[in-house]
Design an enzyme around this catalytic site. Sequence first.
Site, PDB file in Angstrom:
ATOM      1  N   THR A  62       0.934  -1.233   0.131  1.00 56.92           N
ATOM      2  CA  THR A  62       0.050  -0.018   0.158  1.00 56.92           C
ATOM      3  C   THR A  62       0.938   1.182  -0.088  1.00 56.92           C
ATOM      4  O   THR A  62       1.963   1.161   0.463  1.00 56.92           O
ATOM      5  CB  THR A  62      -0.756  -0.126   1.208  1.00 56.92           C
ATOM      6  OG1 THR A  62      -1.787  -0.983   1.153  1.00 56.92           O
ATOM      7  CG2 THR A  62      -1.579   1.238   1.510  1.00 56.92           C
ATOM      8  N   ARG A  70     -14.442  -6.832  -0.817  1.00 59.53           N
ATOM      9  CA  ARG A  70     -13.644  -6.688   0.585  1.00 59.53           C
ATOM     10  C   ARG A  70     -13.372  -5.284   0.571  1.00 59.53           C
ATOM     11  O   ARG A  70     -12.433  -4.788  -0.400  1.00 59.53           O
ATOM     12  CB  ARG A  70     -12.766  -7.670   1.012  1.00 59.53           C
ATOM     13  CG  ARG A  70     -11.825  -7.614   2.097  1.00 59.53           C
ATOM     14  CD  ARG A  70     -10.567  -6.858   1.708  1.00 59.53           C
ATOM     15  NE  ARG A  70      -9.680  -6.604   2.938  1.00 59.53           N
ATOM     16  CZ  ARG A  70      -8.583  -5.909   3.158  1.00 59.53           C
ATOM     17  NH1 ARG A  70      -8.390  -5.295   2.033  1.00 59.53           N
ATOM     18  NH2 ARG A  70      -7.893  -5.739   4.170  1.00 59.53           N
ATOM     19  N   THR A  98      -0.394   1.600   6.810  1.00 61.48           N
ATOM     20  CA  THR A  98      -0.451   0.252   5.823  1.00 61.48           C
ATOM     21  C   THR A  98      -0.317  -1.173   6.857  1.00 61.48           C
ATOM     22  O   THR A  98       0.162  -0.934   7.811  1.00 61.48           O
ATOM     23  CB  THR A  98       0.743   0.209   4.922  1.00 61.48           C
ATOM     24  OG1 THR A  98       1.037  -0.803   4.147  1.00 61.48           O
ATOM     25  CG2 THR A  98       2.463   0.503   5.806  1.00 61.48           C
ATOM     26  N   GLY A  99      -0.612  -2.076   6.211  1.00 61.40           N
ATOM     27  CA  GLY A  99      -0.536  -3.392   6.927  1.00 61.40           C
ATOM     28  C   GLY A  99      -1.900  -4.067   7.065  1.00 61.40           C
ATOM     29  O   GLY A  99      -2.753  -3.913   5.914  1.00 61.40           O
ATOM     30  N   GLY A 116      -5.262  -4.832   7.412  1.00 63.54           N
ATOM     31  CA  GLY A 116      -6.415  -3.866   7.427  1.00 63.54           C
ATOM     32  C   GLY A 116      -7.341  -4.278   8.322  1.00 63.54           C
ATOM     33  O   GLY A 116      -8.115  -3.513   9.107  1.00 63.54           O
TER      34      GLY A 116
HETATM   35  N1  ASP Z   1      -4.172  -2.062   4.745  1.00 61.80           N
HETATM   36  C1  ASP Z   1      -4.432  -2.576   3.273  1.00 61.80           C
HETATM   37  C2  ASP Z   1      -5.589  -3.366   3.219  1.00 61.80           C
HETATM   38  O1  ASP Z   1      -5.820  -4.136   4.351  1.00 61.80           O
HETATM   39  C3  ASP Z   1      -3.029  -3.412   2.900  1.00 61.80           C
HETATM   40  C4  ASP Z   1      -1.665  -2.857   3.094  1.00 61.80           C
HETATM   41  O2  ASP Z   1      -1.597  -1.788   3.591  1.00 61.80           O
HETATM   42  O3  ASP Z   1      -0.567  -3.767   2.622  1.00 61.80           O
HETATM   43  O4  ASP Z   1      -6.230  -3.472   2.416  1.00 61.80           O
END
Ligand code: ASP
Length: 305
Positions: free
Chosen positions: A167, A195, A218-219, A221
């Site tokens: 992200t 989703r 980020t991470g 979700g």
């Molecule tokens: N946070 C994002 C999601 O869950 C994914 C990511 O940040 O890598 O869609």
Amino acid sequence: MRPSLIVHGGAWDIPDEAVAACRDGMRRALEAGWAILSRGGAALDAVEAAIVVLEDAPVFDAGTGSHLNLDGRVECDAIVMDGATLRAGAVAAVQRIRNPIRLARKVMENSPHMMLVGEGAERYAKDQGMAWCDPEELVTAAERAAWERCREEMHAAEHHRGHEQGTVGAVAVDREGRLAAGTSTGGTCCKLPGRVGDSPLIGCGCYADATAGGVSCTGHGEAIMKIVMAKTAADNLRRLADSDEKPAELAMLAAREAVRVLAERGRGTGGLILLDPGGNPGYAFNTPRMAYGLVDAQGAFLTGV
Ligand code: ASP
């Protein structure tokens, strides 16, 4: 005041072979945003310009190069937020928009709403004069191959090595002290169609309040949503502003504290970037790596992976 800019390209287990491409993306995003800020341009323009660069770079999970959902399609989410007005514009589950962050900005500035999803968001793009792209143009060969493997051998974590998450986000403060933040993502690989993760949700994947600070996350979700991470980090900034800590350390502390809550209460992994209202940067992550970049007090570009 001196402008400030920080960007990220996702917190995940970035493999060694992707490090150079991530650093290059960070540097180019900083160049695009800083070109605007250094000539007195607006924080919102800088955030948008930096994120467009990252959406167009196939190494990141946003725009071109996004992960594919279970049906093998790209579905993108994005948000931008203006710290002065607390207005945000967000789009979710769009399939035909090359740069979702541009559409998010149009939602913020030209619509009476804060979030549009799916077909309605795409129709709004047309109304706003934005061209649709062929959804296939957003699909890279690497993502298609990974998706095929997941389909043939069952979705498994090891099929995602090297393409887990990426992200992107940016936070900027401009010469006038205006603060803005944005986040854009293709979401998680093999997600159920429809989703939506934390990224386009106000307070979860992004937050900007000129009186507290700006944040992009980020991470994982589903974990970030549980702790409303971007707002949690902004609240940390506000609370710590009254402490005796030095501003530079305070921003890092606010970021670390939010990631600690992500781990302890959300039971998840991820990271974030932030700027306090004075432009002091902070970042933290509990994944093996996070791609990030910032412009230091001397105007030099620093990137890290
Ligand atoms: N946070 C994002 C999601 O869950 C994914 C990511 O940040 O890598 O869609």
